[in-house]
Design an enzyme around this catalytic site. Structure first.
Site, PDB file in Angstrom:
ATOM      1  N   ASP A 137      -5.416   0.170   4.008  1.00  0.00           N
ATOM      2  CA  ASP A 137      -6.651   0.247   3.226  1.00  0.00           C
ATOM      3  C   ASP A 137      -7.635  -0.697   3.916  1.00  0.00           C
ATOM      4  O   ASP A 137      -7.442  -1.036   5.097  1.00  0.00           O
ATOM      5  CB  ASP A 137      -6.388  -0.154   1.763  1.00  0.00           C
ATOM      6  CG  ASP A 137      -7.531   0.246   0.823  1.00  0.00           C
ATOM      7  OD1 ASP A 137      -7.601   1.427   0.458  1.00  0.00           O
ATOM      8  OD2 ASP A 137      -8.350  -0.617   0.466  1.00  0.00           O
TER       9      ASP A 137
ATOM     10  N   LYS B  50      -1.128   0.520  -5.755  1.00  0.00           N
ATOM     11  CA  LYS B  50      -2.051  -0.163  -4.854  1.00  0.00           C
ATOM     12  C   LYS B  50      -1.600  -1.603  -4.727  1.00  0.00           C
ATOM     13  O   LYS B  50      -0.969  -2.147  -5.637  1.00  0.00           O
ATOM     14  CB  LYS B  50      -3.485  -0.115  -5.388  1.00  0.00           C
ATOM     15  CG  LYS B  50      -4.550  -0.159  -4.308  1.00  0.00           C
ATOM     16  CD  LYS B  50      -4.668   1.157  -3.565  1.00  0.00           C
ATOM     17  CE  LYS B  50      -5.773   1.125  -2.526  1.00  0.00           C
ATOM     18  NZ  LYS B  50      -5.945   2.444  -1.885  1.00  0.00           N
TER      19      LYS B  50
END
Length: 446
Positions: free
Chosen positions: A164, A124
């Site tokens: 995201d 991430k």
């Protein structure tokens, strides 16, 4: 392995990282029994190696705003685990981004990606930069500056980021263009790309569609379906929008929608026309959800609140951000007759709320299973890029549906308890853990 002892050790190593510790605690508590069936795991200290990221990259991002002023933000990439494939996970641009949030997301991503059965590790990244209120030119300059450092740490067989919160097709396009300029390579380095340059059909819809496919499977275990069901939805981004779209296609009615300022509740339901308005408002005009009531005055807008206290809905699907359903909200949902909660966001339910749902034996699924559709189609985009092919919408949707069915089946396999209750949290965690753990053991101490 005692989960509580491992968590305490991690708290000492990483103080001030509550989201990361919360994610680790929730997983370790459910896999402890399975882990202890494998003494070879303990000998290799596998659990600590699995909890601590392989590496965390942190860098300054300097960019110039429209007034000619130099602005500075922080950029990050957490490469958590690549035992089963290249690192894979989104990039988040939001003022809340910090090391703790990204470590929790990368940790969760490792298990989520494992559940898809596709060869993808967990990662991430992101920045505390917020695109909100910025011009297209400012967003472009920031994305280019961000990629000036990130490009050194990613590659099609190394680490493949995606979008995201705060990172959609616009931002992915700017980052891809800068990567191409820096490397002179046109490769599948990012997923969520535009259709014109390697993007996959169904990718924007995938997380929302997959969330509803999983919800369908949960309801089937009780002999139920979505027709006629009223649903509380939070969020107003891609996940919420396409969750609502698929709910409508399958006969359910979304009643709410929200953003960081508040939520709207429409007593008449959000139909296809109203959803199209929301999509235009959020995706094109980049407006706020409160504007909905100006177009549809029969609805109400509640500032600074979440939609979980509204009555008359049987299903809740949180699609915004972490910890948005707390204990108080969970009690309200149960008192108001909620029968199922399917998470479209990452860890949107607090541990206290999760326990209430499980104690009440309602259908409850964690995001690592129910929102895995997004990264699943990202994996399918990687496959299409590698083959230099483009699959049809039907092909991708069929793959997605099958993957979500398989994830549900694995959750049932590892999560069904003696009384027949399906503990989807345990099922998802154990299924995801075992694949990664066995791969790590096979590859030695690296």
């Amino acid at each position: 392995m005692k989960a509580t002892e491992v968590v305490e050790q991690l708290k000492q190593k990483f103080p001030g990282q509550p989201e990361y510790i919360q994610a680790v605690s929730q997983v370790l508590g459910t896999i402890e029994e399975e882990y202890n069936k494998h003494p070879e795991f303990e000998k290799a200290n596998l659990i600590e190696r699995l909890c601590i990221p392989d590496r965390m990259i942190m860098f300054r991002v300097s960019w110039v705003d429209d007034k000619g002023n130099v602005q500075n933000n922080m950029g990050y990439r957490v490469q958590h685990n690549n035992a089963i494939g290249p690192y894979k996970g989104g990039i988040r641009f939001h003022s809340s981004v910090n090391q703790s949030i990204l470590k929790f997301l990368a940790f969760e991503q490792t298990f989520k990606n494992s559940l898809t059965t596709l060869p993808m590790g967990g990662a991430k990244g992101g920045s505390d930069f917020s695109p909100r209120g910025k011009s297209n030119a400012e967003v472009m300059r920031f994305c280019q500056a961000f990629m000036n450092e990130l490009y050194r740490h990613i590659g099609p067989d190394e680490d493949v980021p995606a979008g995201d919160i705060g990172v959609g097709g616009r931002e992915v396009g700017y980052m891809f263009g800068q990567y191409k300029k820096l490397t002179h390579q046109f490769v599948g380095i990012l997923t969520g790309k535009g259709q014109e340059f390697g993007g996959s059909l169904i990718r924007p819809e995938a997380t929302g569609y997959g969330n509803v496919y999983f919800l369908q499977n949960m309801l089937k275990t009780k002999g139920l379906d979505l027709k006629g069901k009223k649903v509380l939805v939070s969020g107003a981004g891609n996940v919420a929008q396409y969750t609502m779209e698929k709910l409508l296609q399958l006969g359910a009615t979304p009643m709410t929608c929200s953003d960081s300022d508040g939520y709207i509740y429409d007593p008449d339901g959000i139909d296809e026309k109203k959803l199209a308005y929301i999509m235009e408002l959020k995706n094109v005009e980049r407006g706020r959800i409160k504007e909905y009531v100006e177009e549809y005055p029969n609805a109400k807008y509640v500032a600074g609140a979440k939609p979980w206290f509204e009555k008359g809905c049987e299903i809740a699907t949180p699609c915004a951000t972490q910890n948005e359903i707390n204990e108080e909200a969970a009690k309200a949902l149960l008192e108001n007759g909620c029968i199922a909660v399917s998470e479209g966001a990452n860890m949107p339910t607090t541990p206290e709320a999760t326990k209430l749902f499980q104690d009440a034996k309602i259908l409850y699924c964690p995001g690592k299973a129910s929102n895995a559709g997004g990264v699943a189609v990202s994996g399918l985009e990687m496959s299409q890029n590698s083959e230099r092919l483009k699959w049809t919408r039907e092909e991708v949707d069929n793959y997605l549906h099958r993957i979500m069915d398989d994830i549900h089946a694995n959750c049932v396999k590892y999560g069904t308890e003696a009384d027949g209750y399906i503990n989807y949290v345990k099922g998802a965690n154990v299924a995801g853990f075992l694949k990664v753990a066995k791969a790590m053991m096979a590859q030695g101490i690296v």
